[in-house]
Design a protein around this motif. Structure first.
Motif, mmCIF file in Angstrom:
data_model
loop_
_atom_site.group_PDB
_atom_site.id
_atom_site.type_symbol
_atom_site.label_atom_id
_atom_site.label_comp_id
_atom_site.label_asym_id
_atom_site.label_seq_id
_atom_site.Cartn_x
_atom_site.Cartn_y
_atom_site.Cartn_z
ATOM 1 N N LEU A 98 -39.387 -21.805 3.769
ATOM 2 C CA LEU A 98 -38.429 -21.701 2.676
ATOM 3 C C LEU A 98 -38.627 -22.827 1.672
ATOM 4 N N LEU A 99 -38.891 -24.042 2.164
ATOM 5 C CA LEU A 99 -39.096 -25.183 1.282
ATOM 6 C C LEU A 99 -40.359 -25.017 0.447
ATOM 7 N N VAL A 100 -41.435 -24.544 1.090
ATOM 8 C CA VAL A 100 -42.683 -24.311 0.353
ATOM 9 C C VAL A 100 -42.465 -23.258 -0.730
ATOM 10 N N GLY A 101 -41.739 -22.185 -0.380
ATOM 11 C CA GLY A 101 -41.442 -21.148 -1.357
ATOM 12 C C GLY A 101 -40.651 -21.688 -2.535
ATOM 13 N N LEU A 102 -39.675 -22.558 -2.246
ATOM 14 C CA LEU A 102 -38.851 -23.131 -3.313
ATOM 15 C C LEU A 102 -39.661 -24.060 -4.201
ATOM 16 N N ALA A 162 -41.805 -21.376 -12.159
ATOM 17 C CA ALA A 162 -40.676 -21.072 -13.037
ATOM 18 C C ALA A 162 -40.768 -21.876 -14.323
ATOM 19 N N VAL A 163 -41.114 -23.155 -14.194
ATOM 20 C CA VAL A 163 -41.254 -23.994 -15.385
ATOM 21 C C VAL A 163 -42.376 -23.474 -16.279
ATOM 22 N N ILE A 164 -43.506 -23.130 -15.656
ATOM 23 C CA ILE A 164 -44.657 -22.637 -16.433
ATOM 24 C C ILE A 164 -44.328 -21.327 -17.127
ATOM 25 N N LEU A 165 -43.821 -20.342 -16.344
ATOM 26 C CA LEU A 165 -43.552 -19.021 -16.901
ATOM 27 C C LEU A 165 -42.404 -19.065 -17.906
ATOM 28 N N THR A 192 -41.432 -21.594 -19.772
ATOM 29 C CA THR A 192 -41.871 -22.257 -21.000
ATOM 30 C C THR A 192 -42.726 -21.334 -21.849
ATOM 31 N N ILE A 193 -43.675 -20.646 -21.195
ATOM 32 C CA ILE A 193 -44.545 -19.715 -21.931
ATOM 33 C C ILE A 193 -43.720 -18.595 -22.555
ATOM 34 N N GLY A 194 -42.776 -18.038 -21.780
ATOM 35 C CA GLY A 194 -41.946 -16.943 -22.301
ATOM 36 C C GLY A 194 -41.105 -17.378 -23.478
ATOM 37 N N ALA A 195 -40.495 -18.571 -23.378
ATOM 38 C CA ALA A 195 -39.642 -19.050 -24.462
ATOM 39 C C ALA A 195 -40.443 -19.318 -25.732
ATOM 40 N N LEU A 196 -41.639 -19.924 -25.592
ATOM 41 C CA LEU A 196 -42.454 -20.231 -26.755
ATOM 42 C C LEU A 196 -43.098 -18.984 -27.355
ATOM 43 N N TRP A 197 -43.556 -18.094 -26.485
ATOM 44 C CA TRP A 197 -44.258 -16.895 -26.964
ATOM 45 C C TRP A 197 -43.333 -15.969 -27.742
ATOM 46 N N PHE A 198 -42.124 -15.757 -27.182
ATOM 47 C CA PHE A 198 -41.190 -14.831 -27.811
ATOM 48 C C PHE A 198 -40.149 -15.545 -28.678
ATOM 49 N N GLY A 199 -40.178 -16.894 -28.679
ATOM 50 C CA GLY A 199 -39.224 -17.632 -29.475
ATOM 51 C C GLY A 199 -37.792 -17.403 -29.047
ATOM 52 N N HIS A 200 -37.593 -17.241 -27.730
ATOM 53 C CA HIS A 200 -36.260 -16.877 -27.207
ATOM 54 C C HIS A 200 -35.990 -17.718 -25.965
ATOM 55 N N PHE A 201 -35.141 -18.745 -26.111
ATOM 56 C CA PHE A 201 -34.877 -19.671 -25.022
ATOM 57 C C PHE A 201 -34.229 -18.981 -23.828
ATOM 58 N N GLN A 202 -33.264 -18.065 -24.113
ATOM 59 C CA GLN A 202 -32.565 -17.378 -23.015
ATOM 60 C C GLN A 202 -33.519 -16.510 -22.203
ATOM 61 N N LEU A 203 -34.487 -15.896 -22.872
ATOM 62 C CA LEU A 203 -35.474 -15.080 -22.154
ATOM 63 C C LEU A 203 -36.300 -15.955 -21.223
ATOM 64 N N GLY A 204 -36.638 -17.154 -21.673
ATOM 65 C CA GLY A 204 -37.378 -18.084 -20.821
ATOM 66 C C GLY A 204 -36.596 -18.437 -19.570
ATOM 67 N N LEU A 205 -35.269 -18.624 -19.717
ATOM 68 C CA LEU A 205 -34.422 -18.922 -18.557
ATOM 69 C C LEU A 205 -34.381 -17.761 -17.586
ATOM 70 N N VAL A 206 -34.307 -16.532 -18.127
ATOM 71 C CA VAL A 206 -34.288 -15.342 -17.264
ATOM 72 C C VAL A 206 -35.585 -15.228 -16.474
ATOM 73 N N ALA A 218 -35.940 -15.461 -12.422
ATOM 74 C CA ALA A 218 -36.548 -14.363 -11.669
ATOM 75 C C ALA A 218 -37.692 -14.861 -10.804
ATOM 76 N N MET A 219 -38.466 -15.806 -11.333
ATOM 77 C CA MET A 219 -39.582 -16.349 -10.570
ATOM 78 C C MET A 219 -39.090 -17.128 -9.358
ATOM 79 N N ILE A 220 -38.042 -17.934 -9.524
ATOM 80 C CA ILE A 220 -37.487 -18.688 -8.395
ATOM 81 C C ILE A 220 -36.990 -17.753 -7.315
ATOM 82 N N PHE A 221 -36.246 -16.719 -7.704
ATOM 83 C CA PHE A 221 -35.731 -15.761 -6.715
ATOM 84 C C PHE A 221 -36.870 -15.070 -5.982
ATOM 85 N N ASN A 222 -37.889 -14.640 -6.722
ATOM 86 C CA ASN A 222 -38.998 -13.897 -6.123
ATOM 87 C C ASN A 222 -39.778 -14.744 -5.134
ATOM 88 N N MET A 223 -40.065 -15.997 -5.489
ATOM 89 C CA MET A 223 -40.872 -16.852 -4.628
ATOM 90 C C MET A 223 -40.108 -17.285 -3.378
#
Length: 277
Positions: A204-208, A215-218, A220-234, A238-243
């Motif tokens: 569980l710790l390794v997954g987290l 999550a930080v990488i994805l 950041t890329i999402g927020a910069l690419w689409f210019g939408h901070f809230q989308l980057g948070l989503v 999602a990445m944290i939950f999935n991993m």
């Protein structure tokens, strides 16, 4: 399978992967470029250089000897059914099943001596040097809590050695002749000759940790690419939950499949992929 270590012939030969030989090896532990192996029926501890692809014997004379005082080093020290190993910095812990003890080896000097167990076979907690163990088999190190968990098979118990206080504690198990297949709390549950133990929290710790990095990488890329901070948070959430779920499911699904009589190595992959998708 990417590589095979050992010729396949029974023996105790050192050397390259293709020429080296083992005899019913059991537990292993890895740290960086080194892999240590409890070569049980050879009564040896072997060291494998993963980049050099070589096998070297570092502990044991090759003779099975009752020697619960230890005190020698390297190839001068006889062993008695070393069943598993766990690495902790410059220390290699050895489950010495034949001596009903856990031994402690200095990886730099290969000086070795018992660290838990009086040598008498039974179940008795307390100070490490007087505690009684019974055919210690597999170990799992919780480095953060300074605990070395182990399956004490002959007493059908799961126990741990507190590396800070040097005391042995029992989680489940009562005696040499108390065993069975009983669920319940620690007082009423019964096991029968357990040979393995693993820490769920580690997966569980390794997954987290992986989740936070991606999550930080994805995000950041999402927020910069689409210019939408809230989308980057989503995306980050999602990445944290999935991993994290992948770490949980990757532990639970093989256990459930094994309980149902299916081979986890064959069938667990599709189920894990489905749940994470």
């Amino acid at each position: 399978v990417k590589e095979i270590i050992g010729s396949g012939a029974a023996g105790a030969k050192d050397g390259s992967y293709a020429n080296a030989s083992f005899l019913r090896p059991q537990g292993m532990a890895v740290a960086g470029d080194l892999l240590w192996v409890a070569d049980t029926d050879n009564q040896l501890i072997r060291q494998i250089y993963l980049t050099k692809k070589t096998v070297t014997t570092v502990l044991g004379t090759g003779l099975q000897v009752w020697a619960n005082e230890g005190g020698k080093s390297g190839r001068q020290q006889s062993l008695n059914s070393p069943w598993d190993v766990a690495v902790d910095g410059n220390r290699l812990y050895i489950a010495m099943a034949g001596d009903h003890q856990i031994w402690n080896a200095n990886i730099k000097t290969w000086d070795v001596r018992p660290m838990a167990g009086s040598g008498a076979e039974n179940i008795a907690d307390g100070p490490a040097e007087t505690a009684r163990l019974a055919q210690t088999s597999h170990m799992a190190l919780d480095a953060a809590r300074r605990r070395l968990y182990f399956a004490d098979s002959e007493t059908s118990s799961i126990r741990y050695l507190d590396l800070a206080t040097h005391e042995v504690h029992t989680i489940i198990g009562h005696g040499l002749f108390d065993f069975g297949d009983v669920d319940g709390d620690a007082e009423t549950a019964r096991l029968q000759h357990p040979l393995g133990v693993a820490l769920f929290g580690k997966e569980l710790l390794v997954g987290l940790m992986n989740a936070c990095i991606f999550a930080v990488i994805l995000g950041t890329i999402g927020a910069l690419w689409f210019g939408h901070f809230q989308l980057g948070l989503v995306l980050a959430g999602a990445m944290i939950f999935n991993m994290v779920w992948a770490g949980v499911a990757g532990t639970i699904i093989p256990l459930v499949m094994n309980r149902l009589g299916f081979d986890p190595a064959i069938g667990a992959g599709p189920f894990l992929t489905t749940t994470t998708d």
